[in-house]
Write a protein that holds these residues in place. Structure first.
Motif, short mmCIF file in Angstrom:
data_model
loop_
_atom_site.label_atom_id
_atom_site.label_comp_id
_atom_site.label_asym_id
_atom_site.label_seq_id
_atom_site.Cartn_x
_atom_site.Cartn_y
_atom_site.Cartn_z
N PHE A 79 -5.41 -10.61 -70.57
CA PHE A 79 -4.88 -11.09 -71.86
C PHE A 79 -6.00 -11.23 -72.89
CE2 PHE A 79 -4.21 -14.75 -74.67
CZ PHE A 79 -3.06 -14.35 -75.33
N SER A 80 -7.09 -11.87 -72.48
CA SER A 80 -8.19 -12.09 -73.42
C SER A 80 -8.85 -10.78 -73.84
CB SER A 80 -9.24 -13.01 -72.78
OG SER A 80 -8.68 -14.28 -72.54
N ALA A 81 -8.96 -9.85 -72.89
CA ALA A 81 -9.52 -8.54 -73.22
C ALA A 81 -8.66 -7.85 -74.29
CB ALA A 81 -9.62 -7.68 -71.97
N HIS A 82 -7.35 -7.94 -74.14
CA HIS A 82 -6.45 -7.32 -75.12
C HIS A 82 -6.58 -8.00 -76.48
CE1 HIS A 82 -2.98 -5.22 -76.66
NE2 HIS A 82 -2.36 -6.37 -76.93
N MET A 83 -6.62 -9.34 -76.48
CA MET A 83 -6.73 -10.06 -77.74
C MET A 83 -8.05 -9.74 -78.45
SD MET A 83 -3.96 -11.58 -78.31
CE MET A 83 -4.53 -12.49 -79.75
N ASP B 42 -7.82 -18.83 -60.69
CA ASP B 42 -9.12 -18.37 -61.18
C ASP B 42 -8.94 -17.96 -62.64
OD1 ASP B 42 -11.37 -16.63 -61.85
OD2 ASP B 42 -11.83 -16.62 -59.71
N LYS B 43 -9.78 -18.52 -63.52
CA LYS B 43 -9.63 -18.25 -64.95
C LYS B 43 -9.65 -16.77 -65.28
CE LYS B 43 -12.80 -18.60 -68.30
NZ LYS B 43 -12.48 -17.56 -69.30
N ASP B 44 -10.54 -16.02 -64.64
CA ASP B 44 -10.64 -14.60 -64.95
C ASP B 44 -9.39 -13.84 -64.53
OD1 ASP B 44 -13.11 -14.76 -66.18
OD2 ASP B 44 -14.23 -14.36 -64.34
N THR B 45 -8.76 -14.26 -63.45
CA THR B 45 -7.52 -13.61 -63.00
C THR B 45 -6.38 -13.94 -63.95
OG1 THR B 45 -8.24 -13.77 -60.69
CG2 THR B 45 -5.91 -13.33 -61.09
N VAL B 46 -6.29 -15.22 -64.32
CA VAL B 46 -5.17 -15.66 -65.16
C VAL B 46 -5.26 -15.10 -66.57
CG1 VAL B 46 -4.02 -17.68 -66.16
CG2 VAL B 46 -4.91 -17.78 -63.81
N TYR B 47 -6.47 -15.12 -67.17
CA TYR B 47 -6.60 -14.76 -68.58
C TYR B 47 -7.44 -13.53 -68.86
CZ TYR B 47 -4.27 -19.01 -70.04
OH TYR B 47 -3.33 -19.99 -70.26
N ASN C 298 -12.10 -18.99 -81.30
CA ASN C 298 -10.68 -18.64 -81.46
C ASN C 298 -9.89 -18.46 -80.17
OD1 ASN C 298 -10.39 -18.10 -84.51
ND2 ASN C 298 -12.25 -16.98 -83.95
N LEU C 299 -10.55 -18.40 -79.02
CA LEU C 299 -9.80 -18.11 -77.80
C LEU C 299 -10.20 -19.00 -76.62
CD1 LEU C 299 -7.53 -16.14 -77.21
CD2 LEU C 299 -9.22 -14.52 -76.33
N ARG C 300 -11.46 -19.37 -76.54
CA ARG C 300 -11.97 -20.05 -75.36
C ARG C 300 -11.17 -21.30 -74.98
NH1 ARG C 300 -13.69 -24.81 -73.00
NH2 ARG C 300 -15.41 -24.44 -71.56
N ASP C 301 -10.99 -22.22 -75.91
CA ASP C 301 -10.33 -23.49 -75.59
C ASP C 301 -8.88 -23.29 -75.22
OD1 ASP C 301 -12.72 -24.71 -76.07
OD2 ASP C 301 -12.12 -25.66 -77.96
N TRP C 302 -8.22 -22.29 -75.80
CA TRP C 302 -6.82 -22.02 -75.48
C TRP C 302 -6.68 -21.51 -74.05
CZ3 TRP C 302 -8.74 -22.25 -80.25
CH2 TRP C 302 -7.98 -22.89 -81.22
N GLU C 303 -7.64 -20.73 -73.60
CA GLU C 303 -7.64 -20.29 -72.20
C GLU C 303 -7.73 -21.49 -71.26
OE1 GLU C 303 -9.89 -15.93 -72.40
OE2 GLU C 303 -10.82 -17.60 -71.37
N TYR C 304 -8.69 -22.35 -71.50
CA TYR C 304 -8.89 -23.49 -70.61
C TYR C 304 -7.72 -24.46 -70.67
CZ TYR C 304 -13.63 -22.10 -69.46
OH TYR C 304 -14.72 -21.42 -68.97
N ASN C 305 -7.18 -24.69 -71.86
CA ASN C 305 -6.02 -25.58 -71.97
C ASN C 305 -4.82 -25.01 -71.23
OD1 ASN C 305 -7.41 -27.47 -73.49
ND2 ASN C 305 -6.77 -26.61 -75.45
N GLY C 306 -4.64 -23.70 -71.32
CA GLY C 306 -3.54 -23.06 -70.60
C GLY C 306 -3.72 -23.17 -69.09
#
Length: 198
Positions: free
Chosen positions: A54-58, A46-51, A77-85
């Motif tokens: 991390f995203s909140a901190h960034m 689940d994207k929200d669990t994985v990132y 600056n962050l969205r595509d990197w989350e999905y690619n990861g």
């Protein structure tokens, strides 16, 4: 957790759709049914669990707002990197023969057709791909987001007109199976599971 390797083609199943539609809830409800019907194990992402953390901190470091999760700055600056990861993690498992269930909006990736193309994803060409697109009328989704009180929805709710423009329809595609989550219907859900596994 030790996963059994899938003897045949690995499966990639997406539960996708816009915020507030119930993707995660339905994916978790579907998982035991899918395992029961296939007798196969699945890696659940689940994207929200994985990132989420991390995203909140960034975002706190860059915009001083950890809940700034849909602003133009986040999207650039962050969205595509989350999905690619997330896709990278799925790829690693699929290459090992492990089935994957992915949960997240994935609207951009589905619109582009990338999520239907094993070559574009870098996953085994024989991978069975299916997408459950969870539909929910805009006003109902907004109401549910207001009720759940998740801080990650703050930007969307404060800039709803701007966010709503991104609530695009998925393309018509044989791998996309739509499910209206306005009022849960057990028989329709059972059919969704059947469609995802056919």
């Amino acid at each position: 957790m030790v996963c059994k390797l899938t003897p045949s083609a690995p499966r990639l199943i997406l539960f996708a759709g816009h915020a507030g539609t119930g993707k995660s809830t339905l994916a978790k409800k579907a998982l035991p049914l899918i395992v029961e019907r296939t007798s196969e194990d699945f890696f659940f992402l689940d994207k929200d669990t994985v990132y989420g953390a991390f995203s909140a901190h960034m975002m706190e470091l860059t915009t001083q707002n950890p809940n700034d999760r849909d602003s133009p700055f986040y999207l650039e600056n962050l969205r595509d990197w989350e999905y690619n990861g997330l896709i990278d993690i799925a790829r690693e498992n699929l290459l090992l023969g492990v089935n994957v269930i992915l949960v997240g909006p994935f609207s951009k990736e589905i619109q582009s057709g990338r999520m239907f193309d094993p070559v574009a994803l870098g996953i085994p060409p024989q991978t069975s791909i299916s997408v459950a697109w969870i539909d929910l009328e805009e006003s109902v989704a907004k109401s549910r987001m207001e009720q759940r009180g998740d801080p990650r929805d703050e930007w969307k709710l404060a800039h709803w007109d701007q966010y709503a423009k991104r609530r695009t329809e998925p393309p018509t595609h044989p791998l996309v199976h739509r499910f209206n989550n306005l009022s849960f219907n057990e028989s329709a859900f059972e059919k969704l599971i059947d469609d995802l596994l056919q």
